[in-house]
Design an enzyme around this catalytic site. Structure first.
Site, short mmCIF file in Angstrom:
data_model
loop_
_atom_site.label_atom_id
_atom_site.label_comp_id
_atom_site.label_asym_id
_atom_site.label_seq_id
_atom_site.Cartn_x
_atom_site.Cartn_y
_atom_site.Cartn_z
N ILE A 162 0.83 -1.21 0.00
CA ILE A 162 0.00 0.00 0.00
C ILE A 162 0.87 1.26 0.00
O ILE A 162 0.42 2.32 -0.44
CB ILE A 162 -0.99 -0.03 1.20
N HIS A 174 5.99 -11.89 5.88
CA HIS A 174 5.88 -11.41 4.50
C HIS A 174 7.26 -11.12 3.93
O HIS A 174 8.16 -10.68 4.63
CB HIS A 174 4.99 -10.16 4.40
N MET A 175 7.37 -11.36 2.63
CA MET A 175 8.59 -11.07 1.89
C MET A 175 8.31 -9.89 0.97
O MET A 175 7.33 -9.91 0.21
CB MET A 175 8.99 -12.30 1.06
P1 DGP Z 1 7.10 -4.55 7.46
O1 DGP Z 1 7.70 -3.25 7.97
O2 DGP Z 1 8.14 -5.46 6.87
O3 DGP Z 1 6.23 -5.23 8.49
O4 DGP Z 1 6.18 -4.13 6.23
C1 DGP Z 1 4.80 -4.03 6.27
C2 DGP Z 1 4.35 -3.54 4.93
O5 DGP Z 1 2.95 -3.77 4.83
C3 DGP Z 1 4.56 -2.04 4.70
O6 DGP Z 1 5.46 -1.86 3.62
C4 DGP Z 1 3.19 -1.50 4.34
C5 DGP Z 1 2.37 -2.75 4.05
N1 DGP Z 1 0.98 -2.67 4.44
C6 DGP Z 1 0.52 -2.39 5.69
N2 DGP Z 1 -0.83 -2.40 5.70
C7 DGP Z 1 -1.22 -2.72 4.42
C8 DGP Z 1 -2.49 -2.90 3.81
O7 DGP Z 1 -3.56 -2.78 4.43
N3 DGP Z 1 -2.49 -3.22 2.49
C9 DGP Z 1 -1.33 -3.38 1.78
N4 DGP Z 1 -1.46 -3.69 0.48
N5 DGP Z 1 -0.12 -3.23 2.33
C10 DGP Z 1 -0.07 -2.89 3.64
#
Ligand code: DGP
Length: 115
Positions: A30, A99-100
């Site tokens: 996102i 997650h990757m």
């Molecule tokens: P990390 O810092 O590695 O836990 O990365 C989490 C990632 O998740 C960050 O880059 C933003 C993404 N993210 C968080 N909430 C959402 C969401 O609701 N939708 C999507 N598509 N991505 C999200």
């Protein structure tokens, strides 16, 4: 505890899903940090790399295989890309569903910031 990623996997909340099979789901981040920024997650709720067990080996391996396939689809396989898995506080993990990150489409720069 349920995370936002479980709701994305189940389709309860929308996301730009680029790939899904019985083990993993991939969707666009996102808050993209690069022209291609895709998250690849196991469908099973595993919080961190620390929580992986032997029974998750197929899903963990699939994450890597799918990363390569998506990179090809995105047209960045040859130019290159970076795969990142953050774990806990020092890794900067924010969402506690493994997650990757698949990042590409530009030069990624140094692997980590120097302190
Ligand atoms: P990390 O810092 O590695 O836990 O990365 C989490 C990632 O998740 C960050 O880059 C933003 C993404 N993210 C968080 N909430 C959402 C969401 O609701 N939708 C999507 N598509 N991505 C999200």
């Amino acid at each position: 505890m349920t995370t936002i990623f479980e709701k994305i996997i189940s389709g309860e909340i929308p996301a730009d899903i680029v790939y899904q099979d019985e083990l993993v789901t991939a969707f666009r981040d996102i808050h993209p940090l690069a022209p291609t920024h895709i998250l690849i997650v196991p469908n099973k709720a595993v919080a961190t790399v620390n929580d992986l067990s032997e029974e998750d080996a197929a899903a963990a391996g699939r994450m890597l295989l799918v990363a390569g396939r998506i990179a090809a689809q995105e047209g960045i396989a040859e130019s290159g890309y970076r795969l990142i898995i953050n774990c806990n506080r020092d890794g900067g993990q924010e969402v506690f569903h493994l997650h990757m990150h698949l990042l590409g489409g530009r030069r990624m720069g140094p692997m980590v910031a120097r302190n």
